[in-house]
Design a protein around this motif. Structure first.
Motif, PDB file in Angstrom:
ATOM      1  N   UNK A 158      14.887  40.389  18.528  1.00  0.00           N
ATOM      2  CA  UNK A 158      14.193  40.934  20.060  1.00  0.00           C
ATOM      3  C   UNK A 158      14.549  42.498  19.798  1.00  0.00           C
ATOM      4  N   UNK A 159      13.425  43.169  20.271  1.00  0.00           N
ATOM      5  CA  UNK A 159      13.130  44.479  20.547  1.00  0.00           C
ATOM      6  C   UNK A 159      12.165  44.935  21.993  1.00  0.00           C
ATOM      7  N   UNK A 160      12.522  45.910  21.679  1.00  0.00           N
ATOM      8  CA  UNK A 160      11.764  46.174  23.222  1.00  0.00           C
ATOM      9  C   UNK A 160      12.146  47.814  24.071  1.00  0.00           C
ATOM     10  N   UNK A 161      10.503  48.779  23.382  1.00  0.00           N
ATOM     11  CA  UNK A 161      10.436  50.349  23.888  1.00  0.00           C
ATOM     12  C   UNK A 161      10.140  49.819  25.400  1.00  0.00           C
ATOM     13  N   UNK A 162      10.806  50.744  26.428  1.00  0.00           N
ATOM     14  CA  UNK A 162      10.013  51.365  27.412  1.00  0.00           C
ATOM     15  C   UNK A 162       9.050  52.405  27.707  1.00  0.00           C
ATOM     16  N   UNK A 163       8.736  52.750  28.640  1.00  0.00           N
ATOM     17  CA  UNK A 163       7.829  53.596  29.587  1.00  0.00           C
ATOM     18  C   UNK A 163       7.123  54.543  28.353  1.00  0.00           C
ATOM     19  N   UNK A 164       6.294  55.484  28.024  1.00  0.00           N
ATOM     20  CA  UNK A 164       6.375  56.476  27.319  1.00  0.00           C
ATOM     21  C   UNK A 164       6.952  56.486  25.824  1.00  0.00           C
ATOM     22  N   UNK A 165       7.787  55.520  25.949  1.00  0.00           N
ATOM     23  CA  UNK A 165       8.143  55.786  23.943  1.00  0.00           C
ATOM     24  C   UNK A 165       7.404  54.359  23.604  1.00  0.00           C
ATOM     25  N   UNK A 166       7.146  53.274  23.960  1.00  0.00           N
ATOM     26  CA  UNK A 166       6.726  52.840  24.066  1.00  0.00           C
ATOM     27  C   UNK A 166       5.491  52.921  22.604  1.00  0.00           C
ATOM     28  N   UNK A 167       5.679  52.175  21.681  1.00  0.00           N
ATOM     29  CA  UNK A 167       4.293  52.039  20.481  1.00  0.00           C
ATOM     30  C   UNK A 167       5.177  53.596  20.000  1.00  0.00           C
ATOM     31  N   UNK A 168       6.466  54.397  20.512  1.00  0.00           N
ATOM     32  CA  UNK A 168       6.415  55.468  19.229  1.00  0.00           C
ATOM     33  C   UNK A 168       7.743  55.508  18.779  1.00  0.00           C
ATOM     34  N   UNK A 169       8.511  54.627  19.269  1.00  0.00           N
ATOM     35  CA  UNK A 169      10.173  54.362  18.491  1.00  0.00           C
ATOM     36  C   UNK A 169      10.313  53.003  17.651  1.00  0.00           C
ATOM     37  N   UNK A 170      10.990  52.670  17.108  1.00  0.00           N
ATOM     38  CA  UNK A 170      11.999  51.743  16.259  1.00  0.00           C
ATOM     39  C   UNK A 170      13.349  52.190  15.439  1.00  0.00           C
ATOM     40  N   UNK A 171      13.989  50.940  15.667  1.00  0.00           N
ATOM     41  CA  UNK A 171      15.384  51.108  14.769  1.00  0.00           C
ATOM     42  C   UNK A 171      15.417  52.476  13.616  1.00  0.00           C
TER      43      UNK A 171
END
Length: 461
Positions: free
Chosen positions: A101-114
């Motif tokens: 499972x992965x989840x990004x929040x707020x303005x970081x959605x679509x811009x972050x990944x491990x």
């Protein structure tokens, strides 16, 4: 009795100060990582403090690694969480991962990944970095019994610019200062950013808000008009002030542009409303103050032509100082806030990348219906190669040795990095204070300890 102890789960978090390969190649050095073992044989990893550096629009990796007893734990039970530290007791969620499972929040959605480069890698990739991404991040690794955390600092390359609106100096409370910086394509600067600018020569005699709620100002050339001539150089401070009731200027920070700032050539000089329309017809917008500073700093924009910018002020950027271009130091010259309707100047436009290159100078300039394509020489049309040529009174850059309105006696020209913008008459430096810091009427002087840098540098508050 010893076997359960050996089987106990131990999470050891490693915040790797080694940044991604592109960053390493740019910086050319690595941080030292120390590894030791405790009495039980468990590996304990310690790292030297460090930070990763990028610019607006870039991609960066926030490094984080952890170790745990694989025989005692299912990797799917490990939770990885990244948060941004806003205040000592305030955090904003950035990214969470557990199992698949992965989840990004707020303005970081679509811009972050491990990054997930092997077992124990919790490094976070941030793409299209924004000004608001600047700051400290916490990497937290948790299992059912234990957790551990580590800190990474994300720094940005850019430039600081002092700012006050048309209303004049010392008119912004903290929240208004935040809004003013955002409106001009910036954010409130941090102490570290202001201190770095001071090390590079910034000298500014007006106190301004910083992101942490403190009010400070950098002095490279002590003088009576900015405290006292016998006070030490450094970043002087008022300390933390009331965010709602007290009013100062702002120190804003901005970074690389995803576009281009340019001086729009027109057949004649323009009022502010005409300047708005001229940039619009050219497929652009009037440049903001922060965009002009970023173009001066990162794109080496050098133009000895005074022009409108978005807030209604008149400015022009100088990389290579020369005669009739406002003094002997590089910087963005500021001629103040003239009447928008009746004063005529050129204009600086900003066009985002991918929206086409700026049109030729004849396009986008407003013309009266009765006007032909040719203009009289007296109408102020800029000539090719005319940078630094004399201008009409009040329409061009100041004469050599001045950087806008007249300065008080004894103040001299600003140092490199001071952004080169002097104050108007009546907007001079703060009143003399016994500890070398400017102060408002009725305000007590700041603490002496905050103004006495060691070995020529300020003491951090």
């Amino acid at each position: 009795m010893t076997q359960p102890v050996c089987r106990a789960t131990t999470l050891l978090l490693l915040i790797a100060v080694l940044s991604s390969p592109p960053v390493l190649s740019e910086r050319g050095h690595k941080k030292v990582v120390h590894v030791s073992e405790d009495e039980s044989g468990a590996v304990v990893v310690q790292t030297a403090p460090g930070k990763v550096v990028t610019h607006r629009g870039g991609t960066i990796i926030l490094p984080c690694r952890y170790h745990y007893d694989v025989s005692a734990h299912d990797p799917a039970e490990i939770r990885l969480k990244w948060t941004k530290v806003m205040d000592p007791m305030s955090f904003v969620d950035v990214f969470v991962a557990m199992g698949k499972e992965r989840r990004a929040f707020g303005s970081y959605r679509g811009r972050t990944a491990l990054q997930e480069d092997g077992a124990g890698d919790a490094s976070l990739i941030i793409r299209n970095v924004t000004l608001q991404d600047y700051g400290r991040y916490e990497c937290e690794v948790t299992d059912e019994l234990e957790d551990d955390t580590g800190m990474v600092k994300l720094d940005l390359e850019g430039v600081i610019f002092p700012y006050h609106p048309r209303l004049g100096r010392y008119t912004l409370n903290f929240h208004e200062a935040q809004e003013a910086c955002l409106a001009q394509d910036g954010i409130l600067a941090s102490y570290d950013q202001l201190h770095k600018a001071w090390l590079e020569g910034m000298d500014w005699c007006n106190a301004g808000w910083l992101e942490d709620g403190s009010v400070q100002y950098p002095i490279s050339r002590p003088r009576d008009e900015c405290g006292r001539k016998d006070t030490p150089v450094g970043v002087r401070t008022y300390g933390y002030r009331h965010k709602d009731d007290e009013r100062y200027d702002a120190f804003c920070f901005t970074s690389n542009l995803n576009g281009k700032v340019y001086f729009l050539k027109t057949y004649r000089k323009l009022s502010y409303p005409e300047a708005l329309q001229a940039c619009k017809k050219n497929g652009a917008k009037v440049a903001k103050v922060g965009q002009l500073y970023a173009a001066w700093k990162t794109q080496l924009l050098d133009k000895c032509e005074a022009g409108w910018v978005e807030d209604g002020s008149i400015r022009y950027p100088i990389v290579n100082p020369r005669a009739r271009c406002g003094g002997q130091e590089p910087g963005v010259r500021n001629l103040g806030f003239p009447d928008k309707k009746y004063k005529l100047f050129g204009v600086y436009c900003y066009k985002k990348a991918g929206e086409g290159s700026p049109k030729k100078g004849s396009e986008g300039s407003p013309k009266k219906a009765s006007e032909g394509s040719a203009k009289k020489a007296s109408e102020g049309s800029p000539k090719k190669g005319s940078e630094g040529s004399p201008k009409k009174a009040g329409e061009g850059p100041p004469k050599k040795g001045s950087e806008g309105p007249p300065k008080k006696a004894g103040e001299g020209s600003p140092k490199k990095g001071s952004e080169g913008s002097p104050k108007k008459a009546g907007e001079g430096p703060p009143k003399k204070a016994s500890e070398g810091s400017p102060k408002k009427a009725g305000e007590g002087p700041p603490k002496k300890a905050s103004e006495e840098p060691g070995k020529g540098r300020p003491l951090q508050v």
